[in-house]
Design a protein around this motif. Structure first.
Motif, PDB file in Angstrom:
ATOM      1  N   GLU A   1     -14.196  12.150  -6.188  1.00  0.00           N
ATOM      2  CA  GLU A   1     -13.125  11.174  -6.041  1.00  0.00           C
ATOM      3  C   GLU A   1     -12.535  10.742  -7.381  1.00  0.00           C
ATOM      4  O   GLU A   1     -11.529  10.033  -7.411  1.00  0.00           O
ATOM      5  CB  GLU A   1     -13.627   9.947  -5.283  1.00  0.00           C
TER       6      GLU A   1
ATOM      7  N   SER B   1       0.812  -1.224   0.000  1.00  0.00           N
ATOM      8  CA  SER B   1       0.000   0.000   0.000  1.00  0.00           C
ATOM      9  C   SER B   1       0.841   1.268   0.000  1.00  0.00           C
ATOM     10  O   SER B   1       0.366   2.334  -0.404  1.00  0.00           O
ATOM     11  CB  SER B   1      -0.922   0.015   1.223  1.00  0.00           C
ATOM     12  N   THR B   2       2.094   1.145   0.454  1.00  0.00           N
ATOM     13  CA  THR B   2       2.950   2.330   0.560  1.00  0.00           C
ATOM     14  C   THR B   2       4.285   2.062  -0.115  1.00  0.00           C
ATOM     15  O   THR B   2       4.867   0.982   0.040  1.00  0.00           O
ATOM     16  CB  THR B   2       3.187   2.697   2.033  1.00  0.00           C
TER      17      THR B   2
ATOM     18  N   SER C   1      -3.411  14.469  -4.453  1.00  0.00           N
ATOM     19  CA  SER C   1      -4.425  13.854  -3.591  1.00  0.00           C
ATOM     20  C   SER C   1      -5.768  13.856  -4.308  1.00  0.00           C
ATOM     21  O   SER C   1      -5.950  14.536  -5.332  1.00  0.00           O
ATOM     22  CB  SER C   1      -4.539  14.611  -2.266  1.00  0.00           C
TER      23      SER C   1
ATOM     24  N   SER D   1       1.080   6.612  -1.214  1.00  0.00           N
ATOM     25  CA  SER D   1       0.136   5.762  -0.483  1.00  0.00           C
ATOM     26  C   SER D   1      -1.014   5.397  -1.409  1.00  0.00           C
ATOM     27  O   SER D   1      -1.838   6.256  -1.751  1.00  0.00           O
ATOM     28  CB  SER D   1      -0.393   6.478   0.763  1.00  0.00           C
ATOM     29  N   TRP D   2      -1.045   4.134  -1.835  1.00  0.00           N
ATOM     30  CA  TRP D   2      -2.165   3.681  -2.663  1.00  0.00           C
ATOM     31  C   TRP D   2      -3.440   3.582  -1.835  1.00  0.00           C
ATOM     32  O   TRP D   2      -4.538   3.752  -2.366  1.00  0.00           O
ATOM     33  CB  TRP D   2      -1.850   2.326  -3.285  1.00  0.00           C
ATOM     34  N   ARG D   3      -3.277   3.295  -0.546  1.00  0.00           N
ATOM     35  CA  ARG D   3      -4.450   3.186   0.326  1.00  0.00           C
ATOM     36  C   ARG D   3      -5.147   4.543   0.444  1.00  0.00           C
ATOM     37  O   ARG D   3      -6.366   4.648   0.301  1.00  0.00           O
ATOM     38  CB  ARG D   3      -4.030   2.685   1.710  1.00  0.00           C
ATOM     39  N   ASP D   4      -4.369   5.589   0.739  1.00  0.00           N
ATOM     40  CA  ASP D   4      -4.930   6.929   0.909  1.00  0.00           C
ATOM     41  C   ASP D   4      -5.041   7.691  -0.401  1.00  0.00           C
ATOM     42  O   ASP D   4      -5.611   8.779  -0.431  1.00  0.00           O
ATOM     43  CB  ASP D   4      -4.068   7.732   1.876  1.00  0.00           C
ATOM     44  N   ARG D   5      -4.435   7.143  -1.455  1.00  0.00           N
ATOM     45  CA  ARG D   5      -4.413   7.778  -2.784  1.00  0.00           C
ATOM     46  C   ARG D   5      -3.768   9.169  -2.678  1.00  0.00           C
ATOM     47  O   ARG D   5      -4.344  10.189  -3.056  1.00  0.00           O
ATOM     48  CB  ARG D   5      -5.817   7.864  -3.375  1.00  0.00           C
ATOM     49  N   THR D   6      -2.557   9.196  -2.171  1.00  0.00           N
ATOM     50  CA  THR D   6      -1.792  10.436  -2.042  1.00  0.00           C
ATOM     51  C   THR D   6      -0.347  10.190  -2.449  1.00  0.00           C
ATOM     52  O   THR D   6       0.188   9.089  -2.281  1.00  0.00           O
ATOM     53  CB  THR D   6      -1.800  10.964  -0.596  1.00  0.00           C
TER      54      THR D   6
ATOM     55  N   SER E   1       2.227  17.810  -3.547  1.00  0.00           N
ATOM     56  CA  SER E   1       1.360  16.692  -3.185  1.00  0.00           C
ATOM     57  C   SER E   1       0.278  16.490  -4.230  1.00  0.00           C
ATOM     58  O   SER E   1      -0.237  17.445  -4.806  1.00  0.00           O
ATOM     59  CB  SER E   1       0.714  16.933  -1.818  1.00  0.00           C
TER      60      SER E   1
END
Length: 692
Positions: free
Chosen positions: A121, A51-52, A115, A87-92, A113
């Motif tokens: 979304e 995920s990261t 995001s 971060s694929w989980r947070d999409r950032t 950044s």
């Protein structure tokens, strides 16, 4: 000085995963960014579930600077260290970069950044901020700063164009959607598992293009952000640094003025008036905001009712719009009896009329922005001088005009888009000689003067105003409702006594007072409370210097000590109530924690009283709280720097809040300071709200 950059929010109308795939295509080389020469991976790691992904690289960039400077510096390229945290989980994606080359001489920090858009979304936001600090650079600090900032601003928007280019390339390859990352436990089978796209390679730091620039100070976002599309739609096309100046000044106002900050287009006018020098624009804007508050200018359109004589003999009014969509104001100055208007209505009434015109002009600009679908931030004024003669040069009338110009220039900068002067007579150069020194150079460049009748053909009004709306009195076919003016009857004239008191009568209509404060000479006001649980409210602005604000409850009735006025020293409002013999905790007590207030800040708040009696509100300069009376007078009459505060206070009975005490106590901002005795029960304890 510290050079800062802060971008608006730039939006890609594509999902985060697509933007990351486009970002990946930029590397290892990118023809669209030729200064990026390559990179070397220093470290790389990923979380167990994928995920990261964190990667750190050394990025090599060419130096775009004069050969002499490169020879002196002894380099042809520079290196930046860049850390990407995806971060694929947070999409950032967070990108942090700093310079490695010349690190002891120059410090460059940049944070970027990507995001997910908070309201959609399927869209992706990009934000960027940077700081640049030159400590020393072989004696070429100023030259390096200019080169660096020019390169930096020239390449900021290029990054978005590069992403959009590769997004188009992805779609031409048939890639229109990339699955989102899902945790391994949620994947039904290996064949159906959605693998995350490859981790992005190094992005060339935009700050690297400005590796030579000034001092370090990072920027933090305010609570509200500006979207780049919004800026272009409602405020116009700005350079990256102009956008940054707007965001920085807006953020400062949010810090210090809270809900009272002006509209973005209003802030932008002051920046333009000071060539986007933030500190100069801030000073000018703060002075204007104080002026607007003191004289309640925000409410002038609702409260100002022109006297009947003014409506009849003031030959000016709004008339459609020019070719660019600007509201058009027509003024038949040559037909106006300026001497009669001043004698009948007074200088202040004319000034208020002009202020209401300017306020109406800003309102019409906002309306036209919506109507025409493009930013309309100024208006056009058409002035007809037919009939202008020497009577218009009556000295008190010219004096009134100069004062009006001074007030408008200070508080309505960059609101005049163009001034068209037609039928200028021979006496006009005399009037122009008198007033032009008081008009800002940028404003003077917007003046177009036509003498005689040469305003009708090509190169005249028709270039700026549609033929269909040229007023009838200028040879057009459009009926103009502007009053014709004419001589004001002498029966309308004010008596000499009223005329002399005119400035006192109108501009004294303010609820605010001002006071000067010196070290050792606080300004204090007494408020007598009859009933407990009354509410003391305040609203004050720190006009000059830094101060500490205190609230005390006194067991003794104070005797005021005022400054003695001498002919050689200008009178000031300064009063001390707390005697030097009083003992804190015995004769009087603190009911609020002291609040330090900085120059330019606007403070509003309230205090729910616990006891009846005497309350003292105190403003003091940062320094000693008390001083002897002789020290106070000496300080006031000497050369010690003075602070200045403008304030308004009011006492409200608790029942006036109609049960809203609990709501009042719950509205504390992050600047609030609450008395240690405050509890949730306003009936038994003191409560306060001190907010900036």
């Amino acid at each position: 000085m510290v050079q800062k950059y802060q971008s608006p929010v730039r939006v890609y109308k594509f999902p985060f995963e697509m933007v990351m795939a486009a970002y990946e295509k930029r590397f290892p080389t990118c023809p669209l960014i030729p200064v990026f020469l390559g990179s070397e991976v220093l470290s790389e790691s990923a979380s167990a579930d994928g995920s990261t992904h964190v990667i750190e690289r050394s990025c090599k960039l060419s130096v775009d600077a004069p050969r002499l400077l490169k020879k002196i510096a002894g380099v042809e390229c520079v290196f930046f260290i860049q850390k990407n945290t995806l971060s694929w989980r947070d999409r950032t994606l967070l990108i942090e970069a700093h310079n490695e080359t010349f690190a002891s001489r120059v410090t460059v920090l940049e944070t970027c950044s990507y995001s997910v858009h908070p309201d959609n979304e399927s869209w992706t936001c990009f934000e960027q901020c940077a700081s640049l600090d030159i400590k020393s650079f072989f004696g070429f600090e100023n030259t390096v700063e200019k080169i660096a900032m020019k390169q930096y601003t020239a390449n900021i928007k290029r990054g978005k164009e590069v992403i959009e280019y590769y997004l188009s390339e992805l779609m031409s390859e048939g890639i229109t959607e990339i699955p989102r990352w899902v945790p391994p436990a949620e994947r039904s089978s290996p064949s159906k598992a959605a693998s995350p796209p490859a981790a992005p390679s190094s992005e060339m730091p935009a700050a690297a293009l400005a590796h030579q620039s000034p001092r370090l100070q990072m920027v933090s976002w305010g609570p509200d952000k500006l979207d780049a599309d919004y800026i272009e739609r409602y405020l116009g096309r700005l350079t990256p640094m102009q956008e940054s100046c707007l965001i920085q000044l807006r953020g400062w106002l949010q810090e210090t003025h809270k809900v009272k900050i002006p509209k973005d287009e209003h802030i932008l006018r002051f920046l333009r008036a000071r060539d986007f020098h933030i500190e100069k624009a801030k000073e000018m804007l703060c002075q204007s905001l104080t002026w607007r508050k003191q004289f309640q200018v925000d409410y002038i359109l609702e409260t100002w009712k022109p006297p009947s004589g003014l409506e009849e003999y003031y030959a000016g009014g709004w008339h459609h719009h020019d070719r660019e969509g600007r509201p058009l104001y027509v003024l038949r100055l040559g037909q106006m009896d300026t001497k009669g208007l001043v004698k009948a209505l007074g200088e202040e009434a004319l000034l208020r009329q002009v202020l209401s015109i300017n306020e109406e002009g800003q309102k019409r600009c906002e309306e036209n922005t919506k109507i025409f679908g493009r930013p309309i931030t100024s208006w056009t004024c058409l002035v007809d001088l037919e009939g202008l003669n020497m009577r218009h040069l009556w000295r008190p009338g010219v004096k009134a005009l100069l004062r009006i110009i001074e007030v408008v220039e200070a508080n309505y900068p960059e609101t005049l888009g163009r001034l068209l002067i037609v039928r200028a007579p021979r006496v006009f150069p005399v009037l122009w000689t008198l007033v032009s020194p008081f008009i800002n150079e940028n404003t003077r460049q917007k003046f177009l003067v036509y003498s005689g009748n040469n305003y009708q053909g090509s190169g005249g009004l028709i270039d700026y105003i549609d033929k269909e709306i040229i007023p009838d009195f200028l040879g057009g076919d459009c009926l103009c409702q502007v009053p014709e003016g004419g001589q004001v009857p002498k029966s309308y004239y004010l008596t000499e006594e009223l005329e002399n008191l005119d400035h006192i009568r109108l501009w004294a209509e303010t609820i605010y007072q001002s006071a000067q404060v010196s070290k050792g000479a606080p300004h204090e006001i007494m408020i007598e409370i009859v009933e407990s649980s009354s509410v003391i409210t305040w609203d004050f602005d720190i006009l000059k210097g830094d101060m500490v604000f205190n609230i005390f409850h006194s067991k003794r009735t104070p005797q005021a000590v005022k400054r003695e006025v001498s002919s050689s020293v200008p009178a000031v409002n300064n009063e001390q109530l707390i005697d030097r013999s009083w003992v804190l905790g015995v004769d009087y007590s603190i009911v609020e924690s002291p609040l330090t207030c900085r120059e330019g800040e606007s403070i509003q708040g309230s205090h729910i009283t616990r006891w009846p009696g005497i309350y003292i509100l105190q403003w003091r300069a940062c320094g000693p709280t008390h001083a002897r009376v002789d020290e106070v007078l000496s300080s006031l009459q000497g050369s010690a720097p003075k602070c200045k505060v403008m304030y308004y206070t009011e006492v409200l009975a608790s029942h006036d809040f109609r049960g809203s005490m609990t709501s009042l106590e719950s509205c504390h901002s992050r600047f609030s300071q609450i008395s240690v005795t405050t509890t949730s029960s306003s009936q038994s304890q003191d409560g306060s709200l001190i907010s900036r």
